[in-house]
Design a protein around this motif. Structure first.
Motif, mmCIF file in Angstrom:
data_model
loop_
_atom_site.group_PDB
_atom_site.id
_atom_site.type_symbol
_atom_site.label_atom_id
_atom_site.label_comp_id
_atom_site.label_asym_id
_atom_site.label_seq_id
_atom_site.Cartn_x
_atom_site.Cartn_y
_atom_site.Cartn_z
ATOM 1 N N TYR A 44 2.724 4.338 -2.005
ATOM 2 C CA TYR A 44 2.389 5.057 -3.228
ATOM 3 C C TYR A 44 3.341 6.225 -3.440
ATOM 4 N N ASP A 77 -5.507 1.119 2.169
ATOM 5 C CA ASP A 77 -5.746 2.177 1.192
ATOM 6 C C ASP A 77 -6.711 3.239 1.710
ATOM 7 N N TRP A 97 2.103 5.920 2.494
ATOM 8 C CA TRP A 97 1.554 4.580 2.739
ATOM 9 C C TRP A 97 0.184 4.755 3.367
ATOM 10 N N ASN A 153 -3.815 0.404 -9.802
ATOM 11 C CA ASN A 153 -2.594 1.030 -9.313
ATOM 12 C C ASN A 153 -2.464 2.518 -9.631
ATOM 13 N N GLU A 159 -1.275 9.465 -9.207
ATOM 14 C CA GLU A 159 -0.756 8.636 -8.106
ATOM 15 C C GLU A 159 -0.554 7.213 -8.596
ATOM 16 N N TYR A 160 0.575 6.643 -8.194
ATOM 17 C CA TYR A 160 0.848 5.243 -8.528
ATOM 18 C C TYR A 160 1.019 4.454 -7.225
ATOM 19 N N ARG A 161 0.256 3.379 -7.058
ATOM 20 C CA ARG A 161 0.338 2.527 -5.891
ATOM 21 C C ARG A 161 1.111 1.248 -6.237
ATOM 22 N N ASP A 176 -9.963 6.265 -9.906
ATOM 23 C CA ASP A 176 -9.000 5.179 -10.062
ATOM 24 C C ASP A 176 -9.056 4.665 -11.492
ATOM 25 N N ASN A 226 0.804 -1.220 0.000
ATOM 26 C CA ASN A 226 0.000 0.000 0.000
ATOM 27 C C ASN A 226 0.838 1.272 0.000
#
Length: 202
Positions: free
Chosen positions: A40, A72, A68, A164, A199-201, A160, A38
């Motif tokens: 990012y 999420d 983090w 990810n 944002e990239y997780r 989203d 989790n």
């Protein structure tokens, strides 16, 4: 102080609401049972607006954050923000203030409908403000750097795109100070930042 307490209260409210509303194991649309996944990274690009009457108060805003979130939803973040340069000019001189800040705070994300979400974050910042006076008649300049504490807070809404990757629109406020022992100039200012983010997780 009242503004700081209000920002802290608003920042704390969303995580509590989100956790209460999503108490089962299907939290949000990006749940990963492995909490180590989790983490990012997020980047923002937009415009700042200094809340002042000084001319040329708008500038470029750039921000990168690493963080983090537990399930999420809520977690911690560390970031760096470039808040741009504001300028003021007279017949004989020009003054510019270049600002940036390192940030440390908490963040929260709540998925409310089929991939759509709201976010909030806020916390402590350590700002660097460089005050430069340029004198037209002599062509000389005087530069002083001030380090000060402050706070930041913001909200956003987004979607989203994949499990990810997320896109969002954001509003943030940074509370900055300028206080240098060799400079009579003292300043406290709110800097509004309007930006788009990705944002990239992991």
């Amino acid at each position: 102080m009242k503004k700081l307490l209000l920002a802290a209260a608003l920042t704390a409210l969303l995580p509590i609401t989100a956790i209460a509303a999503q108490a089962d194991s299907t939290i949000g649309s990006n749940v990963n049972e492995n909490q180590l996944d989790n983490f990012y990274v997020a980047g923002n690009l937009g415009q700042t607006q200094y809340r002042t009457d000084i001319t040329h108060r708008n500038s470029v805003f750039q921000n990168i954050r690493f963080g983090w979130r537990w399930n999420d939803i809520v977690g911690a973040e560390l970031g760096y923000a470039y808040l741009g340069r504001r300028k003021s000019a007279s017949r004989f001189a020009e003054t510019s203030v270049n600002s940036r800040a390192a940030t440390l705070g908490v963040n929260a994300k709540y998925n409310f409908y089929e991939g759509f979400f709201v976010t909030t974050h806020g916390g402590y910042l350590r700002s660097q403000r460089i005050n430069t006076d340029t004198y037209y008649l002599t062509g000389s300049s005087l530069k002083r750097t001030s380090w000060n504490n402050g706070w930041y807070a913001g909200v956003g809404v987004g979607y989203d795109v994949t499990r990810n990757v997320s896109l969002a629109l954001n509003y943030d406020n940074y509370r900055l100070q300028y206080n240098h022992p060799d400079d009579a100039f003292r300043d406290r200012v709110n800097v509004a930042a309007y930006s788009a983010s990705i944002e990239y997780r992991f």
